[in-house]
Design a protein around this motif. Structure first.
Motif, PDB file in Angstrom:
ATOM      1  N   ARG A 404     -13.738  -1.263   2.397  1.00  0.00           N
ATOM      2  CA  ARG A 404     -14.669  -2.301   1.968  1.00  0.00           C
ATOM      3  C   ARG A 404     -15.181  -2.048   0.550  1.00  0.00           C
ATOM      4  N   ASP A 405     -15.384  -0.781   0.185  1.00  0.00           N
ATOM      5  CA  ASP A 405     -15.982  -0.478  -1.109  1.00  0.00           C
ATOM      6  C   ASP A 405     -15.178  -1.040  -2.270  1.00  0.00           C
ATOM      7  N   ASP A 406     -13.827  -0.971  -2.168  1.00  0.00           N
ATOM      8  CA  ASP A 406     -13.013  -1.462  -3.280  1.00  0.00           C
ATOM      9  C   ASP A 406     -12.197  -2.696  -2.927  1.00  0.00           C
ATOM     10  N   GLY A 407     -12.217  -3.111  -1.649  1.00  0.00           N
ATOM     11  CA  GLY A 407     -11.524  -4.327  -1.239  1.00  0.00           C
ATOM     12  C   GLY A 407     -10.020  -4.232  -1.173  1.00  0.00           C
ATOM     13  N   ILE A 408      -9.475  -3.016  -1.281  1.00  0.00           N
ATOM     14  CA  ILE A 408      -8.020  -2.839  -1.290  1.00  0.00           C
ATOM     15  C   ILE A 408      -7.505  -2.654   0.129  1.00  0.00           C
ATOM     16  N   VAL A 409      -6.383  -3.293   0.437  1.00  0.00           N
ATOM     17  CA  VAL A 409      -5.657  -3.059   1.680  1.00  0.00           C
ATOM     18  C   VAL A 409      -4.411  -2.257   1.342  1.00  0.00           C
ATOM     19  N   ARG A 410      -4.227  -1.154   2.070  1.00  0.00           N
ATOM     20  CA  ARG A 410      -3.050  -0.298   1.880  1.00  0.00           C
ATOM     21  C   ARG A 410      -2.235  -0.285   3.165  1.00  0.00           C
ATOM     22  N   VAL A 411      -0.932  -0.214   3.002  1.00  0.00           N
ATOM     23  CA  VAL A 411      -0.020  -0.084   4.137  1.00  0.00           C
ATOM     24  C   VAL A 411       0.813   1.163   3.918  1.00  0.00           C
ATOM     25  N   ILE A 412       0.816   2.073   4.887  1.00  0.00           N
ATOM     26  CA  ILE A 412       1.697   3.235   4.860  1.00  0.00           C
ATOM     27  C   ILE A 412       2.837   2.947   5.827  1.00  0.00           C
ATOM     28  N   ASN A 413       4.063   3.024   5.320  1.00  0.00           N
ATOM     29  CA  ASN A 413       5.223   2.443   5.992  1.00  0.00           C
ATOM     30  C   ASN A 413       6.171   3.501   6.548  1.00  0.00           C
ATOM     31  N   HIS A 414       6.319   3.493   7.877  1.00  0.00           N
ATOM     32  CA  HIS A 414       7.319   4.351   8.519  1.00  0.00           C
ATOM     33  C   HIS A 414       8.176   3.553   9.509  1.00  0.00           C
ATOM     34  N   VAL A 620       0.680  17.122   0.722  1.00  0.00           N
ATOM     35  CA  VAL A 620      -0.079  16.613  -0.415  1.00  0.00           C
ATOM     36  C   VAL A 620      -1.055  15.560   0.096  1.00  0.00           C
ATOM     37  N   ALA A 621      -2.102  15.325  -0.673  1.00  0.00           N
ATOM     38  CA  ALA A 621      -3.011  14.217  -0.415  1.00  0.00           C
ATOM     39  C   ALA A 621      -2.707  13.102  -1.411  1.00  0.00           C
ATOM     40  N   VAL A 622      -2.577  11.894  -0.903  1.00  0.00           N
ATOM     41  CA  VAL A 622      -2.209  10.735  -1.720  1.00  0.00           C
ATOM     42  C   VAL A 622      -3.391   9.771  -1.725  1.00  0.00           C
ATOM     43  N   HIS A 623      -3.812   9.340  -2.909  1.00  0.00           N
ATOM     44  CA  HIS A 623      -5.028   8.528  -3.025  1.00  0.00           C
ATOM     45  C   HIS A 623      -4.760   7.277  -3.846  1.00  0.00           C
ATOM     46  N   LEU A 624      -5.369   6.176  -3.426  1.00  0.00           N
ATOM     47  CA  LEU A 624      -5.398   4.946  -4.215  1.00  0.00           C
ATOM     48  C   LEU A 624      -6.781   4.334  -4.109  1.00  0.00           C
ATOM     49  N   GLY A 625      -7.413   4.116  -5.238  1.00  0.00           N
ATOM     50  CA  GLY A 625      -8.710   3.462  -5.268  1.00  0.00           C
ATOM     51  C   GLY A 625      -8.919   2.821  -6.621  1.00  0.00           C
ATOM     52  N   ARG A 626     -10.073   2.226  -6.782  1.00  0.00           N
ATOM     53  CA  ARG A 626     -10.404   1.635  -8.078  1.00  0.00           C
ATOM     54  C   ARG A 626     -11.110   2.670  -8.943  1.00  0.00           C
TER      55      ARG A 626
END
Length: 671
Positions: A404-414, A620-626
């Motif tokens: 909610r904080d940044d409004g981004i939707v992420r999909v991790i695909n397997h 590893v840690a993978v991050h995506l944000g604004r």
């Protein structure tokens, strides 16, 4: 409820939820969408041929040639014109019905100099025939019933050529024949019950758990699930004579429609969660140039009477507004091959200058009168407006995480690669990457098709050629509560179930691709060379993914390094990779390139390279944000990252807020 493997949704549109971030009232939204639609229709008028049958828009012709481009320009804008006529009960101040009727008469007349390419001459005409049939049925009193008998005969002759034609791809195209033959039967034209029976059976084969459809037998999960495979059943059920067509094909329309509505309702649960707070759809899958056609399944829900109308309207309208806010269409009022701006590489081989007007499906709500509940209901927020969303869509194998904080939707695909299990072709950046989002695009330049970088786990050879993972096998990953063995250890009693896990095992391979293969969105075929087996596990919570990788013993000796790539992020975004565990210290870096996605600005992709190829688990840690205002967004080390305690068969993740998750790791390289 959707058949999720696991689901945590904080206030995701619960009944009575406040209107946080909800948009305009129904009448205001309808008026704005109507004005937007009318401008789109007005802008194409100068590009119509003298008879009106062809609307050939400017630009480089598509892969199927100018004649098909002109047909698409007519048929796809006819969709939008038909929605406007139907929603206004035939009121037609700009003469849409007369102009499009004239174009129909000329285009279907085999002797007319501006006649259309026919379905038996080119397969793309079968697609456009469905749009013609849908709108002729929807606007029957104002167009079909007023056409001269000779023109009607020509239309029947043109559409009738699809009857008995077995050259239909085994995917969403089956619906194009169903709707055409339904219209034909309603006007006394040819019809084949066997065709419809086969096509309905194919549609049923595409059903997957949780309301999803695969676009054919492959693991092809994308927007076609909503803007085609859910949309057409909802519209077909309301066509004249659909019940009789179904009965002739040995089917019961009432029973089928009830099942379709139930399937759609479950799908909408995921589809709503995939809309970003800014209205952006997920940038994943082929035909992205159709843009706000991604709003179609929400209007389909309104047509079918499933879902909450205020929320469906909010989702659909916000998607259209997203593109309008990014100056779509441009100053000339035309939809181009692109996303926020013209960008030709987004096109597939079948994409032409008229193709983007399948976006008209995203304005289907205008076919519903102003009195419909989708326009009278109060606006409701989207799931991402109300709280963080974390769930797993089982069929496509996606962990969906929205913040909610940044409004981004992420999909991790397997689970999605637009291929069959065991395939050894190249990865499609549109399908086979480990992650997609509403704020980023996968890299789509030529190098991205040859050698995966963003959101990838690859083995490299001495020439730095990267492997592909298409054909992988999904594996289950159980996430649970961290529970210390000593209950008195109060310092370690923090725990959380708010994480989900997914995994896959790939027989990774180098591919010498065939450069002449047509581009329909899937990975490039070619000669494959096996490189080894790689297991990848993703533990997902919020803006973070903990990614664990293990390369099986016996990797090809030509594999000199393991490389892990993060999100390909543009301006204003923070994409980071943080090493968490492994026997080898990585080399870190970031690759920046211009004009490699349909989004504006340069794109930076962080990566970590481990050489030689490590034994055991690497994490590893993978991050995506604004990016916060004034933050330079260091691509390698955000302020706080998850921590990881690792054993041979279990991972314990401590998230930045102190919450903890355990995950059981696969103990074999292949299930």
């Amino acid at each position: 409820m959707t058949d999720h493997i696991a689901s945590t949704r904080t206030g995701a549109g619960a009944p009575g939820a406040g209107p946080a971030n909800a948009g305009a009232s129904g009448p205001e939204a309808r008026a704005w969408l109507a004005g937007y639609a009318d401008k789109l229709l007005a802008a194409v008028r100068p590009y119509a041929s003298p008879s009106g049958s062809l609307i050939t828009l400017p630009g480089t012709p598509g892969g199927y040639g100018t004649a098909v481009d002109g047909l698409e320009g007519f048929a796809r804008t006819f969709l939008l014109a038909g929605f406007r006529l139907a929603g206004e009960d035939g009121a037609d101040p700009t003469g849409l019905a007369e102009r499009y009727a004239a174009g129909l008469a000329a285009g279907t007349d085999p002797t007319h100099p501006e006649r259309w390419t026919r379905p038996e001459e080119h397969g793309q005409a079968k697609v456009e025939a469905a749009s013609l049939a849908l709108i002729l049925d929807l606007t029957r009193p104002w167009i079909w019933d007023r056409m001269e008998p000779s023109a009607q005969e020509h239309v029947i002759g043109y559409l009738g050529s699809v009857v008995g034609d077995d050259a239909y791809p085994d995917n969403n195209w089956v619906w194009f024949r169903i709707v055409v033959e339904t219209f034909l039967r309603s006007v006394g034209g040819p019809f084949s019950a066997d065709d419809v029976a086969r096509d309905l059976a194919a549609h049923d084969r595409f059903r997957r758990p949780g309301g999803w459809f695969a676009d054919g037998p492959e693991r092809s999960f994308d927007h076609y699930a909503g803007w085609a495979l859910h949309l057409y059943p909802a519209l077909w059920a309301r066509m004249s004579g659909a019940a009789e067509v179904a009965a002739a094909a040995g089917d019961d329309l009432a029973v089928r429609s009830a099942s379709d509505r139930e399937h759609l309702a479950r799908y909408l649960d995921d589809a709503l969660a995939l809309v970003g707070a800014d209205g952006s759809p997920l940038l994943q899958g082929r035909s992205l140039t159709y843009r706000f056609a991604a709003a179609a399944p929400f209007w389909a829900g309104a047509v079918a009477g499933v879902g909450r109308p205020g929320q469906l309207r909010e989702a659909a309208t916000r998607i259209v507004r997203h593109f309008a806010d990014h100056d779509v269409p441009g100053d000339d009022g035309l939809l181009t091959l692109g996303w926020h701006h013209p960008w030709r590489p987004i096109a597939q081989r079948y994409s032409g200058t008229g193709s983007p007007y399948w976006a008209s499906k995203g304005l289907l709500g205008l076919a519903l009168p102003a009195s419909h509940e989708v326009w009278t209901a109060a606006p409701e927020p989207l799931p991402v407006d109300v709280g963080d969303v974390l769930t797993v869509a089982e069929a496509p194998g996606w962990a969906i995480s929205a913040t909610r904080d940044d409004g981004i939707v992420r999909v991790i695909n397997h689970g999605t690669d637009h291929a069959l299990p065991g395939a050894d072709g190249g990865d499609s950046p549109l399908y086979a990457r480990l992650g997609y989002s509403t704020a980023t695009s996968p890299l789509l330049d030529a190098d991205a098709w040859r050698s995966p970088l963003d959101q990838s786990v690859v083995l490299l050879n001495e020439a730095a050629e990267a492997t592909h993972r298409t054909g992988f096998t999904p594996v289950p990953v159980e996430c649970g509560i961290f529970a210390p063995q000593d209950p008195s250890d109060r310092a370690n009693t923090q725990h959380s179930t708010g994480a989900v896990g997914l995994g896959s095992v790939a027989s990774v391979h180098w591919v010498r691709a065939d450069p002449g293969a047509p581009d329909h969105g899937s990975g490039r075929p070619g000669v494959a060379t096996a490189a080894g087996r790689v297991t990848t596990v993703s533990i997902v919570r919020g803006a973070w993914e903990v990614r664990l990788v293990r390369v099986a013993d016996g990797a090809d000796p030509r594999a000199t390094a393991l490389r892990i790539g993060g999100w390909a992020a543009g301006p204003g975004l923070d994409s980071a990779l943080v090493p968490l565990a492994g026997d080898i210290a990585p080399v870190s870096g970031a690759t920046t390139a211009d004009d490699v996605t349909p989004l504006a600005g340069p794109t930076t992709t962080p990566w970590l390279r481990y050489a030689p190829v490590p034994d055991g688990w690497t994490a590893v840690a993978v991050h995506l944000g604004r990016t916060a205002a004034g933050d330079p967004a260091d691509p390698t080390a955000p302020a706080a990252a998850p921590q990881l305690d690792l054993t041979a068969d279990q991972a314990l993740v401590t998230w930045p807020d102190g919450e903890r998750t355990t995950a059981e790791l696969p103990t074999a390289d292949l299930p």
